[in-house]
Design a protein around this motif. Structure first.
Motif, PDB file in Angstrom:
ATOM      1  N   TYR A   1       0.721   5.824   5.542  1.00 40.73           N
ATOM      2  CA  TYR A   1       1.346   5.893   4.220  1.00 40.73           C
ATOM      3  C   TYR A   1       2.430   6.977   4.213  1.00 40.73           C
ATOM      4  CZ  TYR A   1      -3.095   3.581   3.123  1.00 40.73           C
ATOM      5  OH  TYR A   1      -4.169   2.728   3.118  1.00 40.73           O
ATOM      6  N   HIS A   2       3.359   6.829   3.294  1.00 39.52           N
ATOM      7  CA  HIS A   2       4.374   7.873   3.120  1.00 39.52           C
ATOM      8  C   HIS A   2       4.752   7.966   1.660  1.00 39.52           C
ATOM      9  CE1 HIS A   2       7.781   5.013   2.695  1.00 39.52           C
ATOM     10  NE2 HIS A   2       7.052   4.256   3.489  1.00 39.52           N
ATOM     11  N   ASP A   3       5.466   9.016   1.348  1.00 41.06           N
ATOM     12  CA  ASP A   3       5.931   9.240  -0.019  1.00 41.06           C
ATOM     13  C   ASP A   3       7.055   8.247  -0.348  1.00 41.06           C
ATOM     14  OD1 ASP A   3       6.086  11.974  -2.038  1.00 41.06           O
ATOM     15  OD2 ASP A   3       7.719  10.519  -2.125  1.00 41.06           O
ATOM     16  N   GLY A   4       7.070   7.750  -1.569  1.00 44.26           N
ATOM     17  CA  GLY A   4       8.103   6.806  -1.986  1.00 44.26           C
ATOM     18  C   GLY A   4       9.505   7.381  -1.880  1.00 44.26           C
ATOM     19  N   GLY A   5       9.613   8.714  -1.896  1.00 41.71           N
ATOM     20  CA  GLY A   5      10.934   9.354  -1.784  1.00 41.71           C
ATOM     21  C   GLY A   5      11.375   9.561  -0.344  1.00 41.71           C
ATOM     22  N   ASN A   6      10.524   9.188   0.603  1.00 42.79           N
ATOM     23  CA  ASN A   6      10.835   9.369   2.029  1.00 42.79           C
ATOM     24  C   ASN A   6      11.120   7.987   2.619  1.00 42.79           C
ATOM     25  OD1 ASN A   6      11.046  10.351   4.653  1.00 42.79           O
ATOM     26  ND2 ASN A   6       8.821  10.557   4.938  1.00 42.79           N
ATOM     27  N   ALA A   7      12.380   7.693   2.856  1.00 43.60           N
ATOM     28  CA  ALA A   7      12.762   6.324   3.237  1.00 43.60           C
ATOM     29  C   ALA A   7      12.881   6.171   4.757  1.00 43.60           C
ATOM     30  CB  ALA A   7      14.097   5.974   2.589  1.00 43.60           C
ATOM     31  N   PRO A   8      12.599   4.960   5.273  1.00 44.19           N
ATOM     32  CA  PRO A   8      12.868   4.697   6.692  1.00 44.19           C
ATOM     33  C   PRO A   8      14.369   4.727   6.954  1.00 44.19           C
ATOM     34  CG  PRO A   8      12.172   2.684   5.552  1.00 44.19           C
ATOM     35  CD  PRO A   8      12.054   3.801   4.565  1.00 44.19           C
ATOM     36  N   LEU A   9      14.768   5.144   8.150  1.00 47.60           N
ATOM     37  CA  LEU A   9      16.203   5.212   8.455  1.00 47.60           C
ATOM     38  C   LEU A   9      16.765   3.804   8.582  1.00 47.60           C
ATOM     39  CD1 LEU A   9      16.317   8.170  11.023  1.00 47.60           C
ATOM     40  CD2 LEU A   9      16.630   8.213   8.533  1.00 47.60           C
ATOM     41  N   PRO A  10      17.895   3.551   7.919  1.00 45.89           N
ATOM     42  CA  PRO A  10      18.485   2.208   7.943  1.00 45.89           C
ATOM     43  C   PRO A  10      18.721   1.743   9.382  1.00 45.89           C
ATOM     44  CG  PRO A  10      19.669   3.651   6.424  1.00 45.89           C
ATOM     45  CD  PRO A  10      18.681   4.511   7.147  1.00 45.89           C
ATOM     46  N   GLY A  11      18.394   0.498   9.646  1.00 50.21           N
ATOM     47  CA  GLY A  11      18.637  -0.075  10.967  1.00 50.21           C
ATOM     48  C   GLY A  11      17.532   0.227  11.972  1.00 50.21           C
ATOM     49  N   SER A  12      16.591   1.117  11.615  1.00 46.54           N
ATOM     50  CA  SER A  12      15.508   1.443  12.563  1.00 46.54           C
ATOM     51  C   SER A  12      14.402   0.398  12.446  1.00 46.54           C
ATOM     52  CB  SER A  12      14.949   2.830  12.268  1.00 46.54           C
ATOM     53  OG  SER A  12      14.235   2.811  11.042  1.00 46.54           O
ATOM     54  N   ARG A  13      13.501   0.417  13.446  1.00 48.99           N
ATOM     55  CA  ARG A  13      12.348  -0.487  13.405  1.00 48.99           C
ATOM     56  C   ARG A  13      11.506  -0.230  12.143  1.00 48.99           C
ATOM     57  NH1 ARG A  13       7.250   0.741  15.764  1.00 48.99           N
ATOM     58  NH2 ARG A  13       5.916  -1.092  15.911  1.00 48.99           N
ATOM     59  N   SER A  14      11.482   1.039  11.719  1.00 45.24           N
ATOM     60  CA  SER A  14      10.692   1.393  10.534  1.00 45.24           C
ATOM     61  C   SER A  14      11.186   0.689   9.277  1.00 45.24           C
ATOM     62  CB  SER A  14      10.746   2.914  10.296  1.00 45.24           C
ATOM     63  OG  SER A  14      10.139   3.584  11.360  1.00 45.24           O
ATOM     64  N   ALA A  15      12.464   0.296   9.277  1.00 46.92           N
ATOM     65  CA  ALA A  15      13.028  -0.354   8.094  1.00 46.92           C
ATOM     66  C   ALA A  15      12.900  -1.868   8.171  1.00 46.92           C
ATOM     67  CB  ALA A  15      14.497   0.039   7.948  1.00 46.92           C
ATOM     68  N   ALA A  16      12.317  -2.362   9.266  1.00 53.69           N
ATOM     69  CA  ALA A  16      12.313  -3.811   9.484  1.00 53.69           C
ATOM     70  C   ALA A  16      11.373  -4.556   8.532  1.00 53.69           C
ATOM     71  CB  ALA A  16      11.916  -4.094  10.938  1.00 53.69           C
ATOM     72  N   LEU A  17      10.358  -3.877   8.059  1.00 53.34           N
ATOM     73  CA  LEU A  17       9.364  -4.526   7.199  1.00 53.34           C
ATOM     74  C   LEU A  17       9.168  -3.606   6.000  1.00 53.34           C
ATOM     75  CD1 LEU A  17       7.676  -7.082   7.703  1.00 53.34           C
ATOM     76  CD2 LEU A  17       5.901  -5.636   8.727  1.00 53.34           C
ATOM     77  N   SER A  18       9.286  -4.173   4.802  1.00 50.03           N
ATOM     78  CA  SER A  18       9.201  -3.282   3.630  1.00 50.03           C
ATOM     79  C   SER A  18       7.788  -2.728   3.466  1.00 50.03           C
ATOM     80  CB  SER A  18       9.592  -4.058   2.373  1.00 50.03           C
ATOM     81  OG  SER A  18       8.694  -5.126   2.227  1.00 50.03           O
ATOM     82  N   GLY A  19       7.727  -1.505   2.930  1.00 48.12           N
ATOM     83  CA  GLY A  19       6.427  -0.905   2.611  1.00 48.12           C
ATOM     84  C   GLY A  19       5.892  -1.496   1.312  1.00 48.12           C
ATOM     85  N   ILE A  20       4.626  -1.181   1.031  1.00 47.99           N
ATOM     86  CA  ILE A  20       4.009  -1.679  -0.207  1.00 47.99           C
ATOM     87  C   ILE A  20       3.743  -0.468  -1.111  1.00 47.99           C
ATOM     88  CG2 ILE A  20       1.983  -2.842  -1.172  1.00 47.99           C
ATOM     89  CD1 ILE A  20       1.778  -4.393   1.477  1.00 47.99           C
ATOM     90  N   ALA A  21       4.432  -0.419  -2.252  1.00 47.78           N
ATOM     91  CA  ALA A  21       4.279   0.716  -3.160  1.00 47.78           C
ATOM     92  C   ALA A  21       2.927   0.609  -3.867  1.00 47.78           C
ATOM     93  CB  ALA A  21       5.404   0.719  -4.171  1.00 47.78           C
ATOM     94  N   LEU A  22       2.134   1.671  -3.795  1.00 47.96           N
ATOM     95  CA  LEU A  22       0.788   1.629  -4.351  1.00 47.96           C
ATOM     96  C   LEU A  22       0.668   2.421  -5.634  1.00 47.96           C
ATOM     97  CD1 LEU A  22      -1.174   1.905  -1.002  1.00 47.96           C
ATOM     98  CD2 LEU A  22      -0.662  -0.142  -2.319  1.00 47.96           C
ATOM     99  N   THR A  23       1.541   3.411  -5.836  1.00 50.44           N
ATOM    100  CA  THR A  23       1.595   4.086  -7.132  1.00 50.44           C
ATOM    101  C   THR A  23       3.066   4.319  -7.457  1.00 50.44           C
ATOM    102  OG1 THR A  23       1.487   6.263  -6.072  1.00 50.44           O
ATOM    103  CG2 THR A  23      -0.573   5.359  -6.916  1.00 50.44           C
ATOM    104  N   GLY A  24       3.379   4.305  -8.705  1.00 56.88           N
ATOM    105  CA  GLY A  24       4.777   4.438  -9.100  1.00 56.88           C
ATOM    106  C   GLY A  24       5.209   5.866  -9.241  1.00 56.88           C
TER     107      GLY A  24
END
Ligand SMILES: O=C(O)CCC(=O)C(=O)O
Length: 258
Positions: free
Chosen positions: A235-258
């Motif tokens: 899990y990660h903080d909603g304010g901490n984004a995967p770097l564009p174009g990286s493998r981490s950005a290939a699949l969206s995360g699932i937001a669990l709290t707003g």
């Protein structure tokens, strides 16, 4: 309060925290049993996507598909979408509240790119995982992700439980201390001092390990007579984004709290 101030301080200083999910009321015994049964069934079915021991190339893994144990599964991937009980655990309210206490100022997001798996360790064919930091699996704006490792059975030094170096998530480790696969180089003089501080973790079935993505950890093969099963999400903080174009950005995360 989902976590006590002492528990939060333990995580912050040591880089990990172990809680008992059933005793804390995160899940009940029946839910744990459903996850355990699903693990045995899913491993027997061995549906894709999965990772074989062979493909890790780690010490003592079978060296080819044709070798004895060459079809041994190491990870069943996409755990969140595989079984209702596993999905319920991935989104468990109490776990999300704990994560919110550890970071989560901008909400808790479940990452689906790495971990999100059932980690298994076969008693006959399993490998040794060298010292590493899981941050090697991701590229985020900040190296701040937390994995949640649920022991579905007992985990101890004889069946390949994790070893960790407490506090190593806050140690500055230059790239030259790692090999080209991002394992800590055991021949580097400074690393021996650090690894002398390692501790073996023991988890009972139903215990859950929260650990920081920069915590150094390793694990030995399974020398017991039974398969080890662990469910692992990150899990990660909603304010901490995967770097564009990286493998981490290939699949969206699932937001669990707003
Ligand atoms: O269970 C193991 O061998 C360690 C797994 C691990 O550390 C990882 O996949 O990052």
């Amino acid at each position: 309060m989902p976590l006590t101030p002492d528990e939060i301080a333990h995580f912050e200083t040591q880089g990990y925290l172990i809680l008992n999910a059933t005793e804390r009321g995160f899940i009940d015994a029946a839910q744990l049993m459903r996850m355990q049964q699903a693990a045995e069934q899913q491993l027997a079915e061995a549906r894709q996507p999965l990772e074989l021991e062979t493909s890790t190339g780690y010490p003592s893994a079978p060296d080819s598909l044709q070798a004895p144990g060459g079809d041994t599964v190491r990870r069943l991937l996409g755990a969140h979408g595989r079984h209702r009980s596993w999905q319920a655990w991935a989104t468990n309210k109490a776990v999300v509240q704990c994560l919110g206490a550890l970071f989560g100022a901008d909400g808790v997001v479940l990452n689906r790119v790495h971990h999100n798996c059932l980690m298994t360790k076969n008693p006959r064919f399993s490998s040794a995982t060298g010292w590493h930091q899981d941050i090697r699996y991701w590229a985020f704006e900040a190296p701040e992700l937390v994995s949640v490792w649920l022991a579905l059975g007992n985990e101890h030094s004889n069946n390949g439980a994790l070893r960790v170096v407490p506090g190593s998530h806050r140690v500055q480790l230059d790239a030259e201390r790692f090999d080209d696969r991002l394992f800590l180089d055991p021949d580097h003089p400074q690393n021996a001092t650090l690894l002398a501080q390692a501790v073996d973790l023991t988890l009972a079935a139903g215990e859950v390990l929260f650990f920081h993505c920069k915590l150094l950890h390793s694990a030995a093969p399974n020398h017991s007579g039974q398969t080890k099963y662990s469910l692992v999400y990150t899990y990660h903080d909603g304010g901490n984004a995967p770097l564009p174009g990286s493998r981490s950005a290939a699949l969206s995360g699932i937001a669990l709290t707003g």
